[in-house]
Design a protein around this motif. Structure first.
Motif, mmCIF file in Angstrom:
data_model
loop_
_atom_site.group_PDB
_atom_site.id
_atom_site.type_symbol
_atom_site.label_atom_id
_atom_site.label_comp_id
_atom_site.label_asym_id
_atom_site.label_seq_id
_atom_site.Cartn_x
_atom_site.Cartn_y
_atom_site.Cartn_z
ATOM 1 N N UNK A 55 13.789 -47.875 -67.600
ATOM 2 C CA UNK A 55 14.863 -48.044 -66.384
ATOM 3 C C UNK A 55 15.551 -46.902 -67.172
ATOM 4 N N UNK A 56 16.735 -46.906 -68.804
ATOM 5 C CA UNK A 56 17.561 -46.460 -69.225
ATOM 6 C C UNK A 56 17.001 -45.075 -69.187
ATOM 7 N N UNK A 57 16.586 -44.658 -69.937
ATOM 8 C CA UNK A 57 16.290 -43.469 -70.076
ATOM 9 C C UNK A 57 16.023 -42.710 -69.004
ATOM 10 N N UNK A 58 15.620 -43.217 -67.651
ATOM 11 C CA UNK A 58 15.279 -43.076 -66.552
ATOM 12 C C UNK A 58 17.001 -42.082 -66.171
ATOM 13 N N UNK A 59 17.390 -42.767 -66.151
ATOM 14 C CA UNK A 59 19.170 -42.879 -65.323
ATOM 15 C C UNK A 59 19.547 -41.602 -66.715
ATOM 16 N N UNK A 60 19.203 -41.793 -67.419
ATOM 17 C CA UNK A 60 19.713 -40.882 -69.150
ATOM 18 C C UNK A 60 19.211 -39.277 -68.597
ATOM 19 N N UNK A 61 18.001 -39.650 -68.357
ATOM 20 C CA UNK A 61 17.487 -38.269 -68.016
ATOM 21 C C UNK A 61 17.812 -38.008 -66.869
ATOM 22 N N UNK A 62 18.125 -38.232 -66.160
ATOM 23 C CA UNK A 62 18.119 -37.580 -64.930
ATOM 24 C C UNK A 62 20.363 -37.689 -64.894
ATOM 25 N N UNK A 63 20.592 -37.740 -65.950
ATOM 26 C CA UNK A 63 22.377 -37.415 -65.969
ATOM 27 C C UNK A 63 22.192 -36.063 -66.821
ATOM 28 N N UNK A 64 21.946 -35.738 -67.245
ATOM 29 C CA UNK A 64 20.898 -34.539 -68.593
ATOM 30 C C UNK A 64 21.209 -33.567 -67.327
ATOM 31 N N UNK A 65 20.102 -33.908 -66.659
ATOM 32 C CA UNK A 65 19.263 -32.255 -65.600
ATOM 33 C C UNK A 65 20.513 -32.564 -64.472
ATOM 34 N N UNK A 66 21.702 -32.944 -64.457
ATOM 35 C CA UNK A 66 22.473 -33.041 -63.320
ATOM 36 C C UNK A 66 23.291 -32.140 -63.861
ATOM 37 N N UNK A 67 24.250 -32.846 -65.505
ATOM 38 C CA UNK A 67 25.310 -31.988 -66.156
ATOM 39 C C UNK A 67 24.559 -31.117 -66.797
ATOM 40 N N UNK A 68 23.283 -30.002 -67.240
ATOM 41 C CA UNK A 68 22.936 -28.503 -67.067
ATOM 42 C C UNK A 68 23.127 -28.396 -66.158
ATOM 43 N N UNK A 69 21.979 -28.712 -65.274
ATOM 44 C CA UNK A 69 22.679 -27.948 -63.717
ATOM 45 C C UNK A 69 24.189 -27.714 -63.698
ATOM 46 N N UNK A 70 25.168 -28.794 -63.543
ATOM 47 C CA UNK A 70 26.311 -28.816 -63.131
ATOM 48 C C UNK A 70 27.269 -27.527 -64.693
ATOM 49 N N UNK A 71 26.268 -26.973 -66.100
ATOM 50 C CA UNK A 71 26.682 -25.890 -66.761
ATOM 51 C C UNK A 71 26.039 -24.906 -66.569
ATOM 52 N N UNK A 72 25.151 -24.612 -65.697
ATOM 53 C CA UNK A 72 24.232 -23.787 -65.429
ATOM 54 C C UNK A 72 25.119 -22.921 -64.143
#
Lengths: 249, 220
Positions: free
Chosen positions: B138-155
């Motif tokens: 559960x933790x890594x799923x949330x972290x992965x979602x935040x990674x993708x979202x933050x990545x999209x936000x700097x792209x």
């Protein structure tokens, strides 16, 4: 050991191809190789082709995501990065300069009026000032204060075919880049003549830089010398070496 | 001959659970894992172009050879990761996988299972997720979602400006993206160690395993 001397002219295209590939791969790391899990060097053109296909897919997705109405954030004068960094594919002491009075912008491609433009002609058009964030593909960013003529106004003046796909920029420092027409017509895309309250200094691209806050730094050409409206994919200095073409923010 | 089979047997055969984890989870796990490794190696390459901390990743650990290559790999793998992620998240929500298998257990169960894991005695039955697994996944799923979202936000700080704003602006979003990557790498280390300690889980994630008979009732 004797070796037959090949005819240089005959092998020139092949040489260029190999050269380009060597440049792309020159520094391919061990990590990169191991990640390809046993992918030998001679298999690499296929990997490279696959990456190029994906990069074009990324271009298309970015074009879909792009909106001409969505504006880059503008900042206050107090937030400007001091000093705004110099950045080019060469060092600052190699910056080339021209006499602003003699400079002309060549206009070509799908336009009805191909007469070159002087700085005075640009100064006579409406100017737009904006403080925006310049984001480099390397990840760093800096806030700067550019003003100049919206590119869309200029394109209307020269009777550009606004249904054409690309606008290509060439520079007198041998740089080049190209953008999609939608971005060219974006209200924040300007042909910058000034930085702050003064004419663009040579480090920042005098006499003209195209400032596009909806694109990464390498899509913001300085030292502009010609502009061309075209439907033929023009590429660019970094794009030809593998940078993503759309490069949108 | 077929007539001799009772209706009871037929229905019991019908509810007999298949191999676990389900093929959708296994396939998206490995596609996600491969694309995540590419994202990390190419991300380190991009990081090295303009480090935000006083260190660089060793070139042998990076992918792409130079910034342009790193970016090409990063964006290529991004689409693969997002596609696998969408399929997995959709399946996980609709099939009840999240509710049944990943919903975090209470603190006591977590304490018990962590203690067992530290003594290398964590029980593991096919088809059943223990408290440590539930918490980590559960933790890594949330972290992965935040990674993708933050990545999209700097792209896309202009087109997805609202997302960049949510992450506190471009510069902070960039650091959050890096921090989330660090958490994913930390998860990977723990995950791989645990999987190697219980090798049948690794086998199960490739070929699937039949749950033991005793646990069949609880699966349905």
């Amino acid at each position: 050991m004797s070796r037959a001397r090949p005819d240089r002219a005959a092998i020139a295209p092949e040489l260029r191809r190999i050269e380009r590939r060597l440049m792309l791969k020159g520094s391919l790391s061990l990590g990169g190789l191991s990640m390809l899990s046993g992918c030998a060097l001679d298999d690499e053109p296929s990997v490279e082709r696959a990456l190029a296909v994906m990069s074009r897919f990324t271009d298309r997705m970015q074009a879909l995501l792009f909106s001409r109405q969505r504006l880059a954030r503008e900042f206050d004068a107090s937030q400007i990065t001091q000093p705004f960094p110099f950045n080019a594919y060469y060092d600052e002491d190699e910056v080339r300069t021209v006499d602003p009075a003699r400079w002309r912008l060549e206009v070509g491609g799908l336009v009805s009026d191909r007469r070159p433009w002087s700085l005075a002609q640009f100064r006579a058009l409406p100017q737009k000032r904006q403080i925006t964030r310049h984001i480099c593909v390397e990840g760093w960013s800096a806030i700067g204060d550019w003003s100049g003529v919206p590119l869309s106004i200029f394109l209307h003046h020269v009777g550009a075919d606004l249904r054409a796909k690309y606008v290509n920029f060439r520079c007198f420092d041998d740089y080049s880049t190209s953008i999609d027409m939608a971005t060219a017509l974006h209200p924040q895309t300007i042909m910058a003549l000034d930085y702050g309250d003064h004419a663009l200094p040579s480090a920042y691209g005098a006499p003209m830089k195209v400032r596009i806050p909806t694109k990464l730094g390498y899509k913001n050409p300085k030292y502009l010398s010609s502009i061309e409206v075209t439907n033929r994919f023009p590429g660019g200095y970094w794009e030809d070496q593998g940078y993503n073409w759309f490069g949108g923010s | 001959m077929f007539q001799s089979e009772s209706p009871d047997m037929l229905s019991s055969r019908r509810v007999r659970p298949g191999r676990t984890p389900s093929p959708v989870i296994r396939i998206t796990h490995w596609i996600g894992a491969a694309s995540m490794l590419v994202m990390i190696g190419s991300g380190w390459q991009i990081y090295n172009a303009s480090p935000i901390l006083p260190f660089e990743f060793p070139p042998w650990a990076t992918l792409g050879g130079w910034l342009g290559g790193g970016i090409a790999w990063h964006f290529a793998a991004m689409w693969v990761l997002m596609a696998a992620g969408v399929v997995y998240l959709g399946y996980g929500a609709l099939s009840g996988h999240f509710r049944r298998d990943l919903r975090p257990a209470g603190p006591r169960a977590v304490g018990r299972d962590v203690a067992q894991a530290l003594r290398f005695r964590l029980s593991h039955t096919a088809g059943h997720y223990n408290a440590v697994q539930r918490l980590l996944y559960t933790g890594v799923l949330i972290v992965a979602l935040l990674t993708v979202a933050s990545g999209l936000s700097i792209w896309k700080p202009v087109q997805l400006g609202w997302l960049t704003w949510l992450f506190g602006g471009y510069d902070i979003a960039r650091r959050i993206h890096f921090a989330m990557m660090t958490l994913i790498v930390a998860f990977l280390v723990i995950h791989i160690v645990l999987a190697l300690l219980v090798p049948q889980t690794l086998f199960g994630m490739i070929f699937g395993r039949r749950p033991p008979a005793a646990s069949q009732e609880t699966v349905r």
